[in-house]
Design a protein around this motif. Structure first.
Motif, short mmCIF file in Angstrom:
data_model
loop_
_atom_site.label_atom_id
_atom_site.label_comp_id
_atom_site.label_asym_id
_atom_site.label_seq_id
_atom_site.Cartn_x
_atom_site.Cartn_y
_atom_site.Cartn_z
N LEU A 11 1.06 -1.18 0.01
CA LEU A 11 0.14 0.05 -0.02
C LEU A 11 0.91 1.29 -0.01
O LEU A 11 1.97 1.22 0.51
CB LEU A 11 -0.88 -0.16 1.37
N GLY A 12 0.56 2.27 -0.69
CA GLY A 12 1.13 3.49 -0.50
C GLY A 12 0.49 4.60 -1.11
O GLY A 12 -0.67 4.36 -1.84
N LEU A 15 3.40 -0.68 4.15
CA LEU A 15 2.90 0.72 3.58
C LEU A 15 4.31 1.31 3.16
O LEU A 15 5.14 1.46 3.96
CB LEU A 15 2.37 1.44 4.66
N VAL A 53 7.04 0.27 5.32
CA VAL A 53 6.85 0.07 6.81
C VAL A 53 5.98 -0.92 6.98
O VAL A 53 5.05 -1.08 6.37
CB VAL A 53 6.04 1.56 7.36
#
Lengths: 170, 170, 170
Positions: free
Chosen positions: C10-11, C160, C167
Motif C-alpha cells: 500500500l502507499g 505501507l 513500513v
C-alpha cells in the motif's frame, strides 16, 4: 556519535511535525539555524508564520528563504544544527516561480545528502488522499512525492508524525 | 491493570477504525456505552449509521449526541466502557452549528484527559492529502489535526488503522 | 518457506510502492508475470506506463488487463511470481465500465485469498485526506478502502511505503 546527520520529519497538516523537528534541533547545543521557506502571501500564512515564530526563542537564527535553500545550506558553518521548514512549501515556491522542479529538487537533494552538521528537514506527506481533479495539484503531488523519496533515501532517520506522535519509518 | 484508560483509534476513510474500536470496547465486560456523533442528514449518512448499528448487538447502550459529548461523558457512570465514534464528525457538527471549535475542542480534550473507565475514541486522519482549495475545508483540516494532537497527547494508547490492520503509534 | 504467499503493498502517490513491489517479485526466480491495470487514456497516464515499463527488463512477461484480472490470475501457472499493479486503478476501471464494484471486488478478493505462488499486489491508500466534495470520489474512496481491507485481511504481509521506505503493517 556521528558529527553530522540528516533527519526527515514527514507529516500531514497539523500533525505536529514542526514542533517535533524543533525539539530534535534544540536537543543539540545552540546556536541553531532556522531556514524558513514560508512566504506571507495572505493572512492565513501570516498567522502560521507568527505561530511558528512564537515557539522559537533565544538561540535561533532565522533565515527566510523561499527558493535558494540549497545555496543557504551551502553557506552554513559546519557543525551548526539546522532546521529547514519545509520542503513542500519550498517546492510550491519553485513551481510558482516557474523554475524547473526536477532540476531544483535534484540540486537540493544532493545538498541534503551531504549534511555538515545535524540537519533536520520537515516535509508534508500529501499523497494519501484521493487523486486531485486539478492537473496542477496532481503534478505538485507527484513532485512532492518524488522529493520526499529522494531525501528519505539518503536520510539517516525518517520520522512520520501522526497526531503529534513520532513514528519511526527509517 | 489500570481501572481507566483512553485509547485513540485514528484512521482514514473505510480503514476499519470503527470495527477495531468496537472490538477493544467489547473485550471489556458489558454494558458498553456507544456515543454516536453522526447525524442522518442524507441517505449516504443514513446508510453508514444503519451499517454501524447492525454490528452492535446486545450489551450496547447507544446515545446519539452530535454536539454535547463532553457533557454526556461527564455523566457516564465510572467504570463503564465507552466508545465515542467519532471526534471528527463531532468537530464538523460543532463548526456547522457555529460554535467556537477551539473552545469546544479544549473542553472535550480536558474531559478525555480524565477517563473514568476504559474509553475508546475514534477519529479520522484527514491531513495527508493535498491542501484543499476550499478555505473552509482547510480550516476544518487544521482543527481536526489540532484535536487529534490534543487527544493523542493524553491518550494511553494511539492506534492507526491501515487497511483494517491496527498499527501501534503510542 | 511456504510455496505461496500474498503481499499487499500500500502507499500514496509517488511513494515508491511499485518499485518496492517489483523488488519483492524479482527476488524470486524468473520468469515473473506483471499484470498491468493501467490504461493509456491520456498523456499523463502514457508517461507513467512508459516509466514503469522502463524499469522492467528481461524476465518479465506483461499482461495488460484493465478489468478481468481475477480471470488472468486464475490462469497463471502455479508457482509463478506475480505482480498486480494496481488494485486501485483496476477498481476505477470497474466503476468506469459500469460494473458492480462490490461483486467484482469480492470476486477478486476471493482469488487473491488463494495465491498459487508468491503474489504481490499494489494498491493506493486514498482515504487519509479531507472528505471529497464530489460524491463519485467519495464512493470511489469508500470502495477502495473496502477493497484494501478485504485484501489485507487474507494477505500474509502488508507493507505501507512512506517516501520510498517500506513500513511493515502486518
Amino acid at each position: 556519535m556521528p558529527k553530522s546527520s540528516l533527519t526527515l520529519v514527514l507529516g500531514g497538516a497539523r500533525s505536529g511535525k514542526s514542533r517535533f523537528a524543533e525539539g530534535l534541533v534544540t536537543a543539540r547545543p545552540a546556536p541553531w539555524l532556522y531556514i524558513a521557506t514560508a512566504q506571507a502571501f495572505d493572512d492565513e500564512m501570516r498567522d502560521r508564520i507568527t505561530d511558528h515564530r512564537a515557539r522559537r526563542t533565544d538561540g535561533w537564527e532565522t533565515v527566510e528563504e523561499p527558493l535558494e535553500i540549497a545555496a543557504v545550506l551551502g553557506a552554513v558553518p559546519g557543525g551548526r544544527p539546522v532546521l529547514v521548514d519545509c520542503l513542500t512549501l519550498w517546492l510550491s515556491n519553485v513551481l510558482l516561480a516557474g523554475h524547473d522542479a526536477e532540476t531544483e529538487a535534484a540540486r537540493l537533494a544532493a545538498t541534503l545528502a551531504r549534511p555538515r552538521g545535524h540537519w533536520v528537514v520537515v516535509a508534508n506527506e500529501v499523497g494519501l488522499g484521493i487523486v486531485p481533479e486539478n492537473p496542477l495539484a496532481r503534478r505538485f503531488r507527484d513532485a512532492a512525492g518524488w522529493l520526499n523519496q529522494r531525501v528519505a533515501a539518503t536520510a539517516d532517520r525518517v520520522v512520520l508524525t501522526v497526531a503529534g506522535i513520532p513514528v519511526e519509518v527509517k
